[in-house]
Design a protein around this motif. Structure first.
Motif, PDB file in Angstrom:
ATOM      1  N   LEU A  85      75.402  51.497  53.510  1.00  0.00           N
ATOM      2  CA  LEU A  85      74.830  52.771  53.951  1.00  0.00           C
ATOM      3  C   LEU A  85      73.936  52.583  55.177  1.00  0.00           C
ATOM      4  N   ALA A  86      73.141  51.515  55.163  1.00  0.00           N
ATOM      5  CA  ALA A  86      72.244  51.250  56.292  1.00  0.00           C
ATOM      6  C   ALA A  86      73.022  50.986  57.570  1.00  0.00           C
ATOM      7  N   ALA A  87      74.188  50.355  57.437  1.00  0.00           N
ATOM      8  CA  ALA A  87      74.979  50.001  58.612  1.00  0.00           C
ATOM      9  C   ALA A  87      75.810  51.171  59.137  1.00  0.00           C
ATOM     10  N   THR A  88      76.096  52.147  58.281  1.00  0.00           N
ATOM     11  CA  THR A  88      77.031  53.193  58.679  1.00  0.00           C
ATOM     12  C   THR A  88      76.418  54.590  58.812  1.00  0.00           C
ATOM     13  N   LYS A  89      75.385  54.873  58.058  1.00  0.00           N
ATOM     14  CA  LYS A  89      74.782  56.207  58.115  1.00  0.00           C
ATOM     15  C   LYS A  89      74.016  56.394  59.422  1.00  0.00           C
ATOM     16  N   ARG A  90      74.058  57.605  59.935  1.00  0.00           N
ATOM     17  CA  ARG A  90      73.414  57.863  61.214  1.00  0.00           C
ATOM     18  C   ARG A  90      71.888  57.808  61.129  1.00  0.00           C
ATOM     19  N   SER A  91      71.340  58.347  60.051  1.00  0.00           N
ATOM     20  CA  SER A  91      69.881  58.384  59.914  1.00  0.00           C
ATOM     21  C   SER A  91      69.320  56.981  59.695  1.00  0.00           C
ATOM     22  N   PHE A  92      68.261  56.658  60.415  1.00  0.00           N
ATOM     23  CA  PHE A  92      67.652  55.321  60.309  1.00  0.00           C
ATOM     24  C   PHE A  92      66.964  55.117  58.965  1.00  0.00           C
ATOM     25  N   VAL A  93      66.686  56.182  58.234  1.00  0.00           N
ATOM     26  CA  VAL A  93      65.969  56.053  56.981  1.00  0.00           C
ATOM     27  C   VAL A  93      66.752  55.229  55.958  1.00  0.00           C
ATOM     28  N   PHE A  94      68.093  55.139  56.111  1.00  0.00           N
ATOM     29  CA  PHE A  94      68.908  54.372  55.168  1.00  0.00           C
ATOM     30  C   PHE A  94      68.697  52.872  55.306  1.00  0.00           C
ATOM     31  N   VAL A  95      68.009  52.457  56.353  1.00  0.00           N
ATOM     32  CA  VAL A  95      67.672  51.033  56.498  1.00  0.00           C
ATOM     33  C   VAL A  95      66.634  50.632  55.448  1.00  0.00           C
ATOM     34  N   TRP A  96      65.819  51.573  55.031  1.00  0.00           N
ATOM     35  CA  TRP A  96      64.704  51.262  54.120  1.00  0.00           C
ATOM     36  C   TRP A  96      65.144  50.640  52.799  1.00  0.00           C
ATOM     37  N   PRO A  97      66.087  51.245  52.029  1.00  0.00           N
ATOM     38  CA  PRO A  97      66.471  50.617  50.764  1.00  0.00           C
ATOM     39  C   PRO A  97      67.067  49.222  50.947  1.00  0.00           C
ATOM     40  N   ALA A  98      67.847  49.029  51.992  1.00  0.00           N
ATOM     41  CA  ALA A  98      68.472  47.722  52.215  1.00  0.00           C
ATOM     42  C   ALA A  98      67.419  46.643  52.448  1.00  0.00           C
ATOM     43  N   LEU A  99      66.440  46.927  53.298  1.00  0.00           N
ATOM     44  CA  LEU A  99      65.401  45.937  53.579  1.00  0.00           C
ATOM     45  C   LEU A  99      64.460  45.762  52.391  1.00  0.00           C
ATOM     46  N   MET A 100      64.228  46.824  51.626  1.00  0.00           N
ATOM     47  CA  MET A 100      63.447  46.697  50.390  1.00  0.00           C
ATOM     48  C   MET A 100      64.101  45.688  49.453  1.00  0.00           C
ATOM     49  N   LEU A 101      65.414  45.818  49.301  1.00  0.00           N
ATOM     50  CA  LEU A 101      66.132  44.939  48.385  1.00  0.00           C
ATOM     51  C   LEU A 101      66.193  43.513  48.912  1.00  0.00           C
ATOM     52  N   VAL A 102      66.324  43.336  50.222  1.00  0.00           N
ATOM     53  CA  VAL A 102      66.283  41.983  50.791  1.00  0.00           C
ATOM     54  C   VAL A 102      64.967  41.312  50.424  1.00  0.00           C
ATOM     55  N   ALA A 103      63.858  42.015  50.628  1.00  0.00           N
ATOM     56  CA  ALA A 103      62.540  41.452  50.317  1.00  0.00           C
ATOM     57  C   ALA A 103      62.411  41.129  48.830  1.00  0.00           C
ATOM     58  N   LEU A 104      62.791  42.069  47.966  1.00  0.00           N
ATOM     59  CA  LEU A 104      62.645  41.862  46.527  1.00  0.00           C
ATOM     60  C   LEU A 104      63.525  40.724  46.021  1.00  0.00           C
ATOM     61  N   ILE A 105      64.752  40.646  46.530  1.00  0.00           N
ATOM     62  CA  ILE A 105      65.679  39.612  46.066  1.00  0.00           C
ATOM     63  C   ILE A 105      65.224  38.229  46.508  1.00  0.00           C
ATOM     64  N   ILE A 106      64.786  38.089  47.750  1.00  0.00           N
ATOM     65  CA  ILE A 106      64.340  36.781  48.235  1.00  0.00           C
ATOM     66  C   ILE A 106      63.105  36.314  47.476  1.00  0.00           C
ATOM     67  N   VAL A 107      62.151  37.213  47.286  1.00  0.00           N
ATOM     68  CA  VAL A 107      60.934  36.851  46.564  1.00  0.00           C
ATOM     69  C   VAL A 107      61.232  36.537  45.100  1.00  0.00           C
ATOM     70  N   SER A 108      62.348  37.074  44.582  1.00  0.00           N
ATOM     71  CA  SER A 108      62.717  36.820  43.186  1.00  0.00           C
ATOM     72  C   SER A 108      62.944  35.355  42.889  1.00  0.00           C
ATOM     73  N   ALA A 109      63.188  34.549  43.919  1.00  0.00           N
ATOM     74  CA  ALA A 109      63.359  33.114  43.710  1.00  0.00           C
ATOM     75  C   ALA A 109      62.043  32.420  43.400  1.00  0.00           C
ATOM     76  N   ALA A 110      60.917  33.089  43.653  1.00  0.00           N
ATOM     77  CA  ALA A 110      59.610  32.469  43.428  1.00  0.00           C
ATOM     78  C   ALA A 110      58.657  33.346  42.628  1.00  0.00           C
ATOM     79  N   GLU A 111      59.033  34.579  42.360  1.00  0.00           N
ATOM     80  CA  GLU A 111      58.223  35.502  41.572  1.00  0.00           C
ATOM     81  C   GLU A 111      59.158  36.378  40.744  1.00  0.00           C
ATOM     82  N   SER A 112      58.623  36.950  39.665  1.00  0.00           N
ATOM     83  CA  SER A 112      59.413  37.858  38.826  1.00  0.00           C
ATOM     84  C   SER A 112      59.045  39.314  39.069  1.00  0.00           C
ATOM     85  N   SER A 113      58.525  39.613  40.257  1.00  0.00           N
ATOM     86  CA  SER A 113      58.031  40.962  40.570  1.00  0.00           C
ATOM     87  C   SER A 113      59.088  42.033  40.394  1.00  0.00           C
TER      88      SER A 113
END
Length: 426
Positions: free
Chosen positions: A366-394
């Protein structure tokens, strides 16, 4: 002529159905999720649970009143239902059933509030709510750190603030640990960046907000978050580049990016010793590795189903009392995937991977194809949460779990195979 009681009831129903009420409830819910540690530290578990229960009741009442206006089609992703369902089923074999019942209810309450926000608010409204709340939290955290570390020069032990700002950190703010503060500051940077790009706030406000969040990351002195910042920044650049390509070219570059990412992960894994030393995370990693090794050994007793969902660890019940032998007791396995394996076994781990994987893939597309820039937000949120998941259970509890649910449901709502199914008639 309507009686006063009838007019009062009509006014209450109108308030519950109003956009202003939904916005206020969203702000309160986001604030509660991110300030859960601070609330527990000041008013205790009873106070936090009272606030959580009140918000759930208000959200349920709002949904009931607005039920004919809401569009559920394609919202509830099956992977989320499977993971939450398996957590609930673990009550049947848990050795600490009442603890599991409470933990599942806690998990479901945050999931329900996340679903309420995903159902009643547009994505841009969610981003603005996160931005408004996180600005206040980071500003309050900085103020408390200045009070503790510079003006009063004394720790605020009840909030976990060590008062080391004058020494350059690490600081904890209202989040309890430097890693949690760093993660919230990173979430804030992404949110402020998207707000600025979508012109939800002025450019000057956006730059000031990003500067505040960046300062909190620097003073947190968290090697985990510093590494995550680099990955999130690269992901943001990749998404911005993909959004500028035509569909055919974008598809080719998606595969190129996937292959490059896989190769990079293999190289980083092979050179993990040097990476850990570069990030100055050696002693911290050794501690975590020792903990994970002990957990995997204990997990072998219940590999398939796990010991039962508990969320935050309870140091007074097995198997956690047997694992938590370190000098500083902790509340999680410091790795979301290891935590799920311990509590829900291989079945739970695969269902969690499916939930996270599907949410990320949908959000990225969705972030790559949708016109509105707001769709970038969920993708980057998940990148941050998934990467940190290797060192935290947040990602498994409170604000991390709440954010995951919102991102997963918004991605499912906009990119689900069930959208191809016919809508029910009547």
């Amino acid at each position: 002529m309507n009686s006063p009681s009838r007019r009062t009831a009509d006014a209450a129903l109108a308030a519950l159905a109003s956009a202003r009420f939904a916005r206020a409830l969203t702000l309160c819910t986001v604030g509660m999720a991110f300030l859960a540690f601070a609330l527990r530290s000041t008013i205790g578990w009873p106070g936090l649970l009272g606030i959580l229960g009140t918000l759930v009741i208000l959200a349920a009442a709002s949904i009931t009143v607005k039920r004919h206006e809401l569009e559920w089609h394609g919202l509830l992703t099956i992977s989320l239902l499977v993971f939450v369902g398996w957590s609930a089923l673990s009550v049947l074999w848990s050795d600490y059933q009442w603890v599991t019942v409470g933990a599942v209810a806690y998990q479901m309450a945050f999931a329900f509030l996340g679903a309420y926000i995903a159902l009643t608010r547009d994505l841009i409204q969610i981003v603005r709510a996160f931005g408004d709340v996180l600005r206040v939290i980071l500003a309050a955290s900085l103020l408390l750190e200045i009070m503790s570390g510079i003006i009063l020069d004394t720790p605020f032990a009840f909030l976990g603030i060590s008062g080391t700002l004058a020494d350059g950190g690490p600081i904890q703010g209202l989040l309890g640990t430097r890693n949690q503060l760093g993660l919230v500051a990173l979430i804030a940077i992404v949110t402020f960046f998207v707000e600025t790009q979508t012109r939800s706030i002025s450019r000057s406000m956006g730059l000031a907000s990003i500067a505040l969040a960046a300062a909190m990351i620097v003073f947190s002195r968290s090697p985990v978050i510093l590494g995550t910042v680099v990955i999130v920044a690269l992901a943001a650049l990749a998404l911005i580049g993909l959004r500028r390509l035509d569909p055919a070219t974008r598809r080719v570059w998606q595969f190129v990016l996937l292959g490059t990412s896989a190769m990079t992960l293999l190289i980083l894994f092979a050179a993990r010793g040097g990476v850990i030393e570069l990030l100055n995370a050696g002693s911290e990693f050794e501690f975590r590795y020792s903990l994970w090794r002990d957990i995997l050994e204990v997990s072998s007793a219940r590999t398939l189903e796990g010991f039962g969902w508990v969320g935050y660890w309870r140091q007074d019940i097995p198997p956690f009392i047997g694992i938590d032998q370190f000098a500083a007791p902790h509340e999680t396995a410091l790795n979301a995937f290891v935590d799920v394996l311990l509590q829900l076994g291989i079945v739970g781990l695969f269902s969690f991977l499916a939930l996270v994987g599907l949410a990320f893939v949908r959000s990225w597309l969705l972030a790559a194809t949708k016109r509105s820039f707001v769709f970038v937000w969920p993708a980057l949120m998940l990148v941050a949460l998934i990467i940190v998941s290797a060192a935290e259970s947040s990602i498994l509890v409170e604000f991390g779990w709440f954010t995951l649910v919102i991102c997963a449901l918004k991605a499912s709502q906009n990119l689900s195979w069930r959208e191809r199914l016919p809508l029910p008639q009547g």
